[in-house]
Write an enzyme that holds these catalytic residues in place. Sequence first.
Site, PDB file in Angstrom:
ATOM      1  CE  LYS A 135     -10.899  -3.996 -56.263  1.00 40.00           C
ATOM      2  NZ  LYS A 135      -9.490  -3.672 -56.575  1.00 40.00           N
ATOM      3  CB  SER A 160      -9.300   1.428 -53.950  1.00 44.24           C
ATOM      4  OG  SER A 160      -9.545   1.361 -55.330  1.00 44.24           O
ATOM      5  NE  ARG A 170     -10.131  -3.416 -61.343  1.00 44.84           N
ATOM      6  CZ  ARG A 170     -10.206  -4.727 -61.127  1.00 44.84           C
ATOM      7  NH1 ARG A 170     -10.905  -5.488 -61.969  1.00 44.84           N
ATOM      8  NH2 ARG A 170      -9.596  -5.283 -60.103  1.00 44.84           N
TER       9      ARG A 170
END
Length: 368
Positions: A294, A265, A196
């Site tokens: 997040k 997700s 990521r």
Amino acid sequence: MKQAGCYDEKTNNGVVVMVEPNSQKQQMQHVIHRILDANLDRTREGLRIIEEWCRFGLNNPHFAGECKRLRQEIAQWHTAEIRAARDTAGDTGTDLTHPQEEQRANVSSLLQANFCRVQEALRVLEEYGKLYHPNMGKAFKLMRYQVYTLESNLMGYQRHQLLWRSRLYLVTAPVENLYHMVEAVLKGGLTLVQYREKNADDQVRLEQAQKLRQLCQNYGALFIVNDRVDLALAVDADGVHLGQNDMPIAVARQILGPQRVIGRSTTNAEEMQAAIAEGADYIGVGPVYETPTKVGKAAAGLEYVSYAAKNCSIPWFAIGGIDTSNINAVIDAGAPRVAVVRSLMQSEQPTLVTQYYLSQLNRVRPDN
């Protein structure tokens, strides 16, 4: 003056001799027979190696049976005439080798090497077979495509089997010692890594993804790319992980094919059920706790973890703010698998922390 129908041929000592055309034809046939013999052997040997893993490693009668069927079909072409041309002592290729042949990192690399071996040999048989029998080229062309299909199905099956067995999922974060951290976690027994990286240039992402893909392959782990289907294809990743705002799963599946892994997700029951209906191979469940990964996203809490434990029919990973202080609370809420970022990427002892996580997760047996 030469006789009609004859040609000059120089021997090794430079003496010119007269050779009849019929003798030349026989020599060519002998060479072709040797080529066919060597590649028939190579094909059957490679298929047998693959078959043994399908039989004893996977206990899969379908894949093992397909390998056996191909071997038997190939054996029908391995005639006594072709075998008679074998000259192992005079084969200059028996001593040729390269370092990669001397080692195999894991079963996946072993299978991949033998699929390549079989496919190359089938192509040789297809081309030289046209010089031996009018139907041989067609037969081996068909078998070559059948082996391509077998490879795709088997390697996809391997990926999905490893996904089901994986308990701990590392999602990387940008750190200076990225490769060292990921390898340390792999040494601890982790079998699933997601790359990521949201901010780097594509050239940097490509380079990092390639190196991480190789690391994961060396340790027999799955390598997933976050968001970027194109990057996943470019580095031959095992799959891609998509957020709620990324492309539809059906589109990603069309691009990636049926054998790669696609994750999604989810933050609530509706998103979970939609991901399952769309064909996701696994889902992330969270964020369980608030996390800087997040920013601004409210925690889904342990209630969603408990819901997933009762209602999710595919592999799922609790994710979001999970660390060594709360891992057991997440497990107690029903999570058989977890995904982590900071607690491993920022750890001073990533191998030991990985082993701790796995020791806790191995206390439970996942139903999904």
